[in-house]
Design a protein around this motif. Structure first.
Motif, PDB file in Angstrom:
ATOM      1  N   GLY A  42       2.098  15.113   8.483  1.00 14.42           N
ATOM      2  CA  GLY A  42       3.468  14.590   8.507  1.00 14.42           C
ATOM      3  C   GLY A  42       3.676  13.583   9.626  1.00 14.42           C
ATOM      4  N   PHE A  43       3.169  13.914  10.804  1.00 10.34           N
ATOM      5  CA  PHE A  43       3.322  12.994  11.936  1.00 10.34           C
ATOM      6  C   PHE A  43       2.579  11.690  11.667  1.00 10.34           C
ATOM      7  CE2 PHE A  43       2.096  11.114  15.966  1.00 10.34           C
ATOM      8  CZ  PHE A  43       3.277  11.140  16.690  1.00 10.34           C
ATOM      9  N   ALA A  44       1.384  11.805  11.110  1.00 15.03           N
ATOM     10  CA  ALA A  44       0.594  10.605  10.821  1.00 15.03           C
ATOM     11  C   ALA A  44       1.314   9.706   9.820  1.00 15.03           C
ATOM     12  CB  ALA A  44      -0.787  10.991  10.298  1.00 15.03           C
ATOM     13  N   GLU A  45       1.965  10.308   8.835  1.00 17.11           N
ATOM     14  CA  GLU A  45       2.686   9.506   7.836  1.00 17.11           C
ATOM     15  C   GLU A  45       3.909   8.825   8.453  1.00 17.11           C
ATOM     16  OE1 GLU A  45       2.052   8.658   4.802  1.00 17.11           O
ATOM     17  OE2 GLU A  45       0.209   9.826   4.581  1.00 17.11           O
ATOM     18  N   ILE A  46       4.612   9.557   9.315  1.00 17.16           N
ATOM     19  CA  ILE A  46       5.771   8.959   9.990  1.00 17.16           C
ATOM     20  C   ILE A  46       5.310   7.813  10.896  1.00 17.16           C
ATOM     21  CG2 ILE A  46       7.615   9.388  11.663  1.00 17.16           C
ATOM     22  CD1 ILE A  46       7.770  12.252  10.564  1.00 17.16           C
ATOM     23  N   MET A  47       4.199   8.033  11.574  1.00 16.49           N
ATOM     24  CA  MET A  47       3.660   6.989  12.433  1.00 16.49           C
ATOM     25  C   MET A  47       3.305   5.753  11.619  1.00 16.49           C
ATOM     26  SD  MET A  47       0.340   7.146  14.961  1.00 16.49           S
ATOM     27  CE  MET A  47       1.135   7.806  16.420  1.00 16.49           C
ATOM     28  N   HIS A  48       2.757   5.960  10.432  1.00 17.34           N
ATOM     29  CA  HIS A  48       2.412   4.836   9.565  1.00 17.34           C
ATOM     30  C   HIS A  48       3.665   4.068   9.154  1.00 17.34           C
ATOM     31  CE1 HIS A  48      -1.100   3.493   6.876  1.00 17.34           C
ATOM     32  NE2 HIS A  48      -0.244   2.522   6.950  1.00 17.34           N
ATOM     33  N   LEU A  49       4.741   4.782   8.910  1.00 21.60           N
ATOM     34  CA  LEU A  49       5.999   4.131   8.551  1.00 21.60           C
ATOM     35  C   LEU A  49       6.490   3.243   9.695  1.00 21.60           C
ATOM     36  CD1 LEU A  49       8.512   3.763   6.741  1.00 21.60           C
ATOM     37  CD2 LEU A  49       9.451   5.836   7.791  1.00 21.60           C
ATOM     38  N   PHE A  50       6.437   3.761  10.913  1.00 22.13           N
ATOM     39  CA  PHE A  50       6.907   2.970  12.052  1.00 22.13           C
ATOM     40  C   PHE A  50       5.905   1.896  12.466  1.00 22.13           C
ATOM     41  CE2 PHE A  50       9.791   6.608  12.473  1.00 22.13           C
ATOM     42  CZ  PHE A  50      10.987   5.911  12.548  1.00 22.13           C
ATOM     43  N   PHE A 109      -4.475   6.762  12.906  1.00 26.30           N
ATOM     44  CA  PHE A 109      -3.797   7.728  12.035  1.00 26.30           C
ATOM     45  C   PHE A 109      -4.683   8.944  11.757  1.00 26.30           C
ATOM     46  CE2 PHE A 109      -2.255   3.432  10.932  1.00 26.30           C
ATOM     47  CZ  PHE A 109      -0.981   3.561  11.452  1.00 26.30           C
ATOM     48  N   ALA A 110      -5.993   8.731  11.661  1.00 28.17           N
ATOM     49  CA  ALA A 110      -6.903   9.853  11.448  1.00 28.17           C
ATOM     50  C   ALA A 110      -6.941  10.760  12.674  1.00 28.17           C
ATOM     51  CB  ALA A 110      -8.310   9.331  11.139  1.00 28.17           C
ATOM     52  N   LEU A 111      -7.018  10.165  13.855  1.00 32.92           N
ATOM     53  CA  LEU A 111      -7.037  10.953  15.084  1.00 32.92           C
ATOM     54  C   LEU A 111      -5.703  11.670  15.288  1.00 32.92           C
ATOM     55  CD1 LEU A 111      -8.864   8.430  17.453  1.00 32.92           C
ATOM     56  CD2 LEU A 111      -9.805  10.530  16.454  1.00 32.92           C
ATOM     57  N   ALA A 112      -4.597  11.010  14.931  1.00 27.16           N
ATOM     58  CA  ALA A 112      -3.275  11.631  15.056  1.00 27.16           C
ATOM     59  C   ALA A 112      -3.121  12.792  14.078  1.00 27.16           C
ATOM     60  CB  ALA A 112      -2.183  10.592  14.822  1.00 27.16           C
ATOM     61  N   GLU A 113      -3.611  12.605  12.865  1.00 23.41           N
ATOM     62  CA  GLU A 113      -3.500  13.662  11.848  1.00 23.41           C
ATOM     63  C   GLU A 113      -4.254  14.912  12.280  1.00 23.41           C
ATOM     64  OE1 GLU A 113      -4.329  14.329   7.040  1.00 23.41           O
ATOM     65  OE2 GLU A 113      -4.619  12.360   7.976  1.00 23.41           O
ATOM     66  N   VAL A 137       7.131   3.187  20.755  1.00 26.44           N
ATOM     67  CA  VAL A 137       6.572   3.635  22.034  1.00 26.44           C
ATOM     68  C   VAL A 137       6.506   5.154  22.084  1.00 26.44           C
ATOM     69  CG1 VAL A 137       6.987   3.730  24.523  1.00 26.44           C
ATOM     70  CG2 VAL A 137       7.249   1.570  23.294  1.00 26.44           C
ATOM     71  N   VAL A 138       7.564   5.819  21.631  1.00 28.87           N
ATOM     72  CA  VAL A 138       7.590   7.283  21.635  1.00 28.87           C
ATOM     73  C   VAL A 138       6.468   7.844  20.773  1.00 28.87           C
ATOM     74  CG1 VAL A 138       8.905   9.304  20.884  1.00 28.87           C
ATOM     75  CG2 VAL A 138      10.038   7.504  22.189  1.00 28.87           C
ATOM     76  N   MET A 139       6.266   7.263  19.595  1.00 26.92           N
ATOM     77  CA  MET A 139       5.208   7.749  18.704  1.00 26.92           C
ATOM     78  C   MET A 139       3.832   7.624  19.360  1.00 26.92           C
ATOM     79  SD  MET A 139       6.739   8.709  15.838  1.00 26.92           S
ATOM     80  CE  MET A 139       5.580   8.668  14.501  1.00 26.92           C
ATOM     81  N   VAL A 140       3.583   6.479  19.973  1.00 23.40           N
ATOM     82  CA  VAL A 140       2.273   6.270  20.598  1.00 23.40           C
ATOM     83  C   VAL A 140       2.095   7.191  21.800  1.00 23.40           C
ATOM     84  CG1 VAL A 140       0.782   4.613  21.779  1.00 23.40           C
ATOM     85  CG2 VAL A 140       2.099   3.896  19.792  1.00 23.40           C
ATOM     86  N   GLY A 172       0.806  -1.210   0.000  1.00 20.24           N
ATOM     87  CA  GLY A 172       0.000   0.000   0.000  1.00 20.24           C
ATOM     88  C   GLY A 172       0.841   1.263   0.000  1.00 20.24           C
ATOM     89  N   LEU A 173       1.936   1.267   0.769  1.00 21.02           N
ATOM     90  CA  LEU A 173       2.820   2.432   0.810  1.00 21.02           C
ATOM     91  C   LEU A 173       3.494   2.661  -0.540  1.00 21.02           C
ATOM     92  CD1 LEU A 173       4.521   1.949   4.314  1.00 21.02           C
ATOM     93  CD2 LEU A 173       2.904   3.750   3.664  1.00 21.02           C
ATOM     94  N   ALA A 174       3.907   1.573  -1.195  1.00 18.70           N
ATOM     95  CA  ALA A 174       4.545   1.702  -2.513  1.00 18.70           C
ATOM     96  C   ALA A 174       3.575   2.269  -3.537  1.00 18.70           C
ATOM     97  CB  ALA A 174       5.059   0.343  -2.968  1.00 18.70           C
TER      98      ALA A 174
END
Length: 514
Positions: free
Chosen positions: A296-304, A286-290, A177-180, A131-133
């Motif tokens: 940007g944060f939501a996308e980084i969170m998705h990566l991790f 991710f929606a609540l984080a965005e 853990v930091v992201m969450v 999905g990311l690709a």
């Protein structure tokens, strides 16, 4: 066939049936076991699914209650870890408490359960990478390609030193853990329309037909802490470190999961959380984080979110490789699996076996998936869901049986009175675990999202039953055909040390009389 210079462990004879000792301390062990629980995967995937499918608003309270039950389990389990140091962990404990044949049954269940959990994660990992690709690069990549690539990378790391794997797991876990935690703080600081409601901790919110199934999902979120004894042979001061790691892991998981589940609840609102989870599914976090921290944060969170899956796969891979090593060392599997690699001291042959099993399962699911690219049905709803639930059922069952084994182990050794409080904790934990097993089997169709008439509701949990039967029959055959090997089940390297002592004693000339 010793390595001679002490720098390599490459055979499965004598003292070299042992894994390389002193590789990891408390920190490395704690990171290794916590990584298996994949915190970000739980918060982004398991929690919204539990809210959506079961409709249980009191999920945070559920994590607190389960944390208490698992701490009770850990009291006896940790005490057992002070007396038995064996990479076979569950099956070694069960063998020492309930006998070698029971241990043989548990060994196959453990191998199947942890293999299933690891292989299942490859499905959702491949789907997310695909999905990311597609989203960021415009590339249509079948899910099984990144899954197979992950098998190769995990296999290489599993072949190398455990302290290297621990460092990789530690970095990935820390970032997760930091992201969450950042999200939790943002959600609590900017709650939804209902404010900082504590309704999720009201026992009344646990009422409902979905409670039993929610227990199963919540339990799966804790899986990992019980793996600490698997690394006992490779830790410094295992009689102290293993027990500490387990208690710290359970305590951290209970606090982290309850807080994060409440943060989701608060961000959405107790009256809306179930509906929002049903609408957005795994996209809820991710929606609540965005909305609070930006795209940007939501996308980084998705990566991790993806790297967290990788950490979980590596952690489970290391555990399966050590179970296979322990079984090979004790004659439950071919003795070649009791080898460790020269230089790293890791269970290399066991690692290769798990990699081969993973490839085979991925290929089967890929071959039966007519539309792999962008189609979540096969990798997520089948591979991930089927294997994950089979594995969780196996682990819950092992924990229940291990609780009984702990009680019998100390009672048979005349320590029941001295260990009375620990045995009482094990008994209470066993009752709770058996209840979860019953609910899991009864509601397996709900766990799978299948109809009540589906053959899968019995076929998939039947895998664990079949594994237990195969292991028990194997143990009975060993008792009849190779009684010496049967007696060694659960003893690990200790059996060979005892044999060497006995042999040396027999070879020694008798002392002169008078």
């Amino acid at each position: 066939m010793s390595a001679g210079n002490g720098t390599g462990i490459s055979t499965y004879k004598g003292e070299e049936r042992a894994l390389r000792a002193g590789r990891i301390g408390l920190g490395g062990l704690l990171l290794s076991v916590l990584a298996a629980s994949a915190p970000l995967l739980v918060v982004a995937g398991v929690m919204p699914t539990t809210y959506a499918v079961m409709g249980i608003v009191g999920q945070p309270l559920l994590f607190v209650l389960l944390g208490v039950a698992l701490l009770l389990f850990s009291v006896g389990y940790a005490e057992m870890s002070r007396h038995v140091h064996n990479a076979g962990a569950f099956y070694a404990y069960i063998a020492r408490g309930l006998g070698p044949t029971a241990g043989a049954g548990a060994s196959v269940v453990a191998l199947v359960a942890y293999s299933a959990m690891q292989v299942g994660i490859y499905g959702i990992f491949g789907f997310e990478i695909s999905g990311l690709a597609d989203r960021h690069l415009g590339l249509l990549v079948p899910w099984w390609i990144p899954s197979l690539a992950a098998v190769a990378v995990v296999g290489v790391l599993g072949w190398l030193k455990i302290d290297l794997s621990a460092k990789v797991l530690g970095v990935l876990l820390a970032v997760e853990v930091v992201m969450v935690v950042i999200f939790d703080v943002a959600a609590i600081g900017s709650p939804g329309p209902e404010g900082l409601s504590l309704q999720a901790f009201d026992p009344g919110t646990l009422a409902g037909a979905g409670l039993g199934t929610a227990l199963c999902f919540a339990f799966a979120s804790f899986v990992g802490f019980e793996q600490a004894p698997v690394y006992a042979e490779e830790t410094r001061r295992p009689q102290v470190v293993v027990a500490r790691a387990m208690f710290l892991a359970v305590g951290f998981a209970a606090l982290f999961l309850a807080l994060s589940s409440w943060a989701l609840n608060v961000a959405s609102g107790p009256s809306r959380i179930v509906e929002d989870a049903r609408t957005q599914s795994a996209g809820l976090l991710f929606a609540l984080a965005e909305g609070r921290l930006g795209t940007g944060f939501a996308e980084i969170m998705h990566l991790f979110f993806v790297t967290g899956m990788f950490a979980a796969m590596l952690s489970f891979h290391n555990v399966v490789a050590r179970y296979a090593f322990a079984m090979g060392r004790e004659g439950l599997l071919p003795s070649s699996l009791g080898r460790t690699t020269r230089g790293s001291g890791a269970p290399g042959t066991g690692s290769l076996l798990q990699s081969a099993v993973s490839v085979a399962v991925i290929v089967v699911f890929a071959a039966t998936d007519g539309r792999p690219t962008g189609d979540p049905t096969a990798p997520v709803l089948r591979l991930f869901t089927w294997m994950g639930n089979v594995g969780a059922l196996g682990v819950i069952t092992l924990m229940a049986v291990a609780s009984v084994a702990v009680i019998v182990f100390f009672a048979r050794r005349g320590a029941a009175r001295a260990q009375a409080h620990r045995l009482a904790c094990s008994a209470v934990a066993c009752a709770a675990l058996v209840t979860i097993v019953v609910y899991t089997v009864k509601d397996f169709d709900v766990l799978l999202g299948a109809g009540p008439g589906s053959a899968l509701r019995w076929a998939l949990p039947g895998i664990i039953g079949l594994a237990a039967v195969v292991g028990l029959v194997h143990g009975l055959v060993l008792r009849s055909v190779r009684p010496a090997a049967h007696r060694r089940i659960g003893l690990g390297n200790e059996a060979f040390q005892l044999e060497r002592t006995a042999t040396a004693g027999a070879a020694r000339p008798p002392a002169p009389r008078g």
